[in-house]
Design a protein around this motif. Sequence first.
Motif, PDB file in Angstrom:
ATOM      1  N   ASP A 256     165.020  -6.009  76.383  1.00 45.73           N
ATOM      2  CA  ASP A 256     165.104  -5.983  74.931  1.00 45.73           C
ATOM      3  C   ASP A 256     164.185  -7.049  74.332  1.00 45.73           C
ATOM      4  N   GLU A 257     163.852  -6.854  73.067  1.00 44.73           N
ATOM      5  CA  GLU A 257     162.829  -7.674  72.413  1.00 44.73           C
ATOM      6  C   GLU A 257     163.190  -9.158  72.396  1.00 44.73           C
ATOM      7  N   GLU A 258     164.444  -9.473  72.128  1.00 48.44           N
ATOM      8  CA  GLU A 258     164.854 -10.870  72.072  1.00 48.44           C
ATOM      9  C   GLU A 258     164.680 -11.561  73.432  1.00 48.44           C
ATOM     10  N   THR A 259     165.109 -10.859  74.497  1.00 55.23           N
ATOM     11  CA  THR A 259     164.956 -11.423  75.847  1.00 55.23           C
ATOM     12  C   THR A 259     163.487 -11.576  76.202  1.00 55.23           C
ATOM     13  N   ARG A 260     162.677 -10.596  75.815  1.00 56.38           N
ATOM     14  CA  ARG A 260     161.250 -10.646  76.105  1.00 56.38           C
ATOM     15  C   ARG A 260     160.602 -11.863  75.439  1.00 56.38           C
ATOM     16  N   ARG A 261     160.980 -12.115  74.189  1.00 53.80           N
ATOM     17  CA  ARG A 261     160.417 -13.262  73.474  1.00 53.80           C
ATOM     18  C   ARG A 261     160.839 -14.575  74.130  1.00 53.80           C
ATOM     19  N   ASP A 262     162.111 -14.638  74.546  1.00 51.67           N
ATOM     20  CA  ASP A 262     162.613 -15.861  75.181  1.00 51.67           C
ATOM     21  C   ASP A 262     161.867 -16.130  76.491  1.00 51.67           C
ATOM     22  N   LEU A 263     161.680 -15.086  77.296  1.00 50.12           N
ATOM     23  CA  LEU A 263     160.969 -15.242  78.563  1.00 50.12           C
ATOM     24  C   LEU A 263     159.513 -15.660  78.339  1.00 50.12           C
ATOM     25  N   ALA A 264     158.880 -15.047  77.345  1.00 53.88           N
ATOM     26  CA  ALA A 264     157.480 -15.381  77.055  1.00 53.88           C
ATOM     27  C   ALA A 264     157.351 -16.832  76.590  1.00 53.88           C
ATOM     28  N   ARG A 265     158.312 -17.275  75.815  1.00 56.51           N
ATOM     29  CA  ARG A 265     158.286 -18.661  75.324  1.00 56.51           C
ATOM     30  C   ARG A 265     158.402 -19.654  76.479  1.00 56.51           C
ATOM     31  N   ILE A 266     159.304 -19.366  77.415  1.00 55.95           N
ATOM     32  CA  ILE A 266     159.462 -20.253  78.578  1.00 55.95           C
ATOM     33  C   ILE A 266     158.195 -20.246  79.418  1.00 55.95           C
ATOM     34  N   GLU A 267     157.629 -19.054  79.650  1.00 53.33           N
ATOM     35  CA  GLU A 267     156.419 -18.952  80.462  1.00 53.33           C
ATOM     36  C   GLU A 267     155.267 -19.728  79.839  1.00 53.33           C
ATOM     37  N   GLN A 268     155.091 -19.581  78.525  1.00 46.43           N
ATOM     38  CA  GLN A 268     154.007 -20.286  77.844  1.00 46.43           C
ATOM     39  C   GLN A 268     154.223 -21.785  77.878  1.00 46.43           C
ATOM     40  N   ALA A 269     155.470 -22.210  77.769  1.00 46.88           N
ATOM     41  CA  ALA A 269     155.768 -23.644  77.806  1.00 46.88           C
ATOM     42  C   ALA A 269     155.445 -24.233  79.179  1.00 46.88           C
ATOM     43  N   LEU A 271     153.272 -22.911  81.462  1.00 45.29           N
ATOM     44  CA  LEU A 271     151.825 -22.869  81.682  1.00 45.29           C
ATOM     45  C   LEU A 271     151.087 -23.904  80.843  1.00 45.29           C
ATOM     46  N   GLY A 272     151.576 -24.149  79.646  1.00 45.20           N
ATOM     47  CA  GLY A 272     150.891 -25.080  78.754  1.00 45.20           C
ATOM     48  C   GLY A 272     151.405 -26.499  78.835  1.00 45.20           C
ATOM     49  N   GLY A 273     152.404 -26.724  79.688  1.00 46.94           N
ATOM     50  CA  GLY A 273     152.948 -28.065  79.803  1.00 46.94           C
ATOM     51  C   GLY A 273     153.617 -28.550  78.534  1.00 46.94           C
ATOM     52  N   ASP A 274     154.259 -27.623  77.808  1.00 49.84           N
ATOM     53  CA  ASP A 274     154.920 -27.946  76.541  1.00 49.84           C
ATOM     54  C   ASP A 274     156.284 -28.580  76.832  1.00 49.84           C
ATOM     55  N   VAL A 275     156.281 -29.894  76.967  1.00 53.90           N
ATOM     56  CA  VAL A 275     157.506 -30.616  77.347  1.00 53.90           C
ATOM     57  C   VAL A 275     158.586 -30.477  76.284  1.00 53.90           C
ATOM     58  N   ARG A 276     158.178 -30.499  75.009  1.00 52.93           N
ATOM     59  CA  ARG A 276     159.168 -30.424  73.925  1.00 52.93           C
ATOM     60  C   ARG A 276     159.963 -29.113  73.994  1.00 52.93           C
ATOM     61  N   LEU A 278     160.319 -27.172  76.689  1.00 47.72           N
ATOM     62  CA  LEU A 278     161.108 -27.169  77.926  1.00 47.72           C
ATOM     63  C   LEU A 278     162.361 -28.018  77.778  1.00 47.72           C
ATOM     64  N   ASP A 279     162.250 -29.111  77.029  1.00 49.84           N
ATOM     65  CA  ASP A 279     163.419 -29.971  76.819  1.00 49.84           C
ATOM     66  C   ASP A 279     164.524 -29.243  76.061  1.00 49.84           C
ATOM     67  N   GLU A 280     164.134 -28.255  75.244  1.00 41.62           N
ATOM     68  CA  GLU A 280     165.153 -27.480  74.519  1.00 41.62           C
ATOM     69  C   GLU A 280     166.052 -26.713  75.489  1.00 41.62           C
ATOM     70  N   TYR A 281     165.513 -26.406  76.671  1.00 41.60           N
ATOM     71  CA  TYR A 281     166.288 -25.685  77.686  1.00 41.60           C
ATOM     72  C   TYR A 281     166.910 -26.637  78.712  1.00 41.60           C
ATOM     73  N   GLY A 282     166.650 -27.953  78.546  1.00 39.37           N
ATOM     74  CA  GLY A 282     167.198 -28.925  79.478  1.00 39.37           C
ATOM     75  C   GLY A 282     166.228 -29.378  80.535  1.00 39.37           C
ATOM     76  N   GLY A 283     164.940 -29.104  80.311  1.00 38.86           N
ATOM     77  CA  GLY A 283     163.928 -29.514  81.267  1.00 38.86           C
ATOM     78  C   GLY A 283     163.345 -28.334  82.022  1.00 38.86           C
ATOM     79  N   LEU A 284     162.358 -28.638  82.891  1.00 37.58           N
ATOM     80  CA  LEU A 284     161.646 -27.581  83.617  1.00 37.58           C
ATOM     81  C   LEU A 284     162.572 -26.757  84.503  1.00 37.58           C
ATOM     82  N   ASN A 285     163.385 -27.402  85.321  1.00 34.55           N
ATOM     83  CA  ASN A 285     164.258 -26.671  86.251  1.00 34.55           C
ATOM     84  C   ASN A 285     165.279 -25.819  85.496  1.00 34.55           C
ATOM     85  N   ALA A 286     165.838 -26.388  84.445  1.00 27.37           N
ATOM     86  CA  ALA A 286     166.823 -25.641  83.654  1.00 27.37           C
ATOM     87  C   ALA A 286     166.172 -24.441  82.978  1.00 27.37           C
TER      88      ALA A 286
END
Length: 327
Positions: A256-269, A271-276, A278-286
């Motif tokens: 679904d579209e919402e899940t797709r957007r969430d996955l894309a956001r994590i992937e871009q973060a 790949l781009g080293g977007d720490v801010r 990633l921190d919203e999810y609790g860090g890289l591993n989370a």
Amino acid sequence: METPKQWIGPAAGRAVPGLRERAEGLKPFGWKGRRAEWIALACCHGGVFTRVQWTSFLGSHHEKVGRAVRKLVAQGVAIEEKPPGIKGIGRICRIHGRPIYKALGLGDRRRRRITSPEVTMRRLLGLDYVLEHPRLPWLPTEADRVAAFEALGIERGLLPQRVYRGALGGLRRFFPLGLPIALDTERAVFVYAEPGYETATAIRSWGAKHGDLWKGLWDLGLKIEVVAVVRRWKEYGRTSRVLANWSRYPRPSEIDEETRRDLARIEQAILGGDVRTLDEYGGLNAALKHAIALENRARRRAGRGLTERVKTWSSDRLAGARIWWES
């Protein structure tokens, strides 16, 4: 037999009146207790019934029900007649009086009208299923149903509807067949009443018109139960095959579209080293664990049909009824 619970819309905060609450409005007509509750139940679900159905509800002798029917007729709010086009059922009672519907909080109900034997049979079968399942939180009116689904965030455009053309222009009706629907915070129950058609075209058409609504409810995480009410073994087998297909199809294969957007956001973060981000999810591993969980959920749901449960239910009280084309 227990009285059904009220259902409260999660957003609107409004309660759908129960039978006892509605039945209070019939006291000025001399009706109270279980007899008043039956009149409320019958009016909420089509306005027609047989004496056998009322007897089953009360668990009393048929002569008491006969006197009650004659009282309704004498009050000028109902008629009892042999239904045109239907054999093997005897007489049916049809409640038509506006004062009764108004007292029950149902307004000038369009469903008081009967236009064909198929409509009569559908209403009787739908009522029979409600009679056997009184604890389900039924939504008896069009307004109740629209309000309940809108409270969940379902847009009106996803609801089954029909526009009736007339002198005053188009009149839009939602859930035009008026078949029983129950809804609570966990599941929605949709009842289809099979009047006796020789093909499965009607039930397939009914299902297609509900498809968008079912998908919307499915996306919200609600369980969807579909019930087909029949009278004969031939109908039982045919509708059961249709329902079995619905339990497997359609199977949403795309995320679904919402899940797709969430996955894309994590992937871009990542790949781009977007720490801010990633921190919203609790860090890289989370964030990685969250992405895996989203993918697994989407994969599991892609293998399921929209309907959580389907069943065909046979009405014993109406088993002997025959529409003329069946003879």
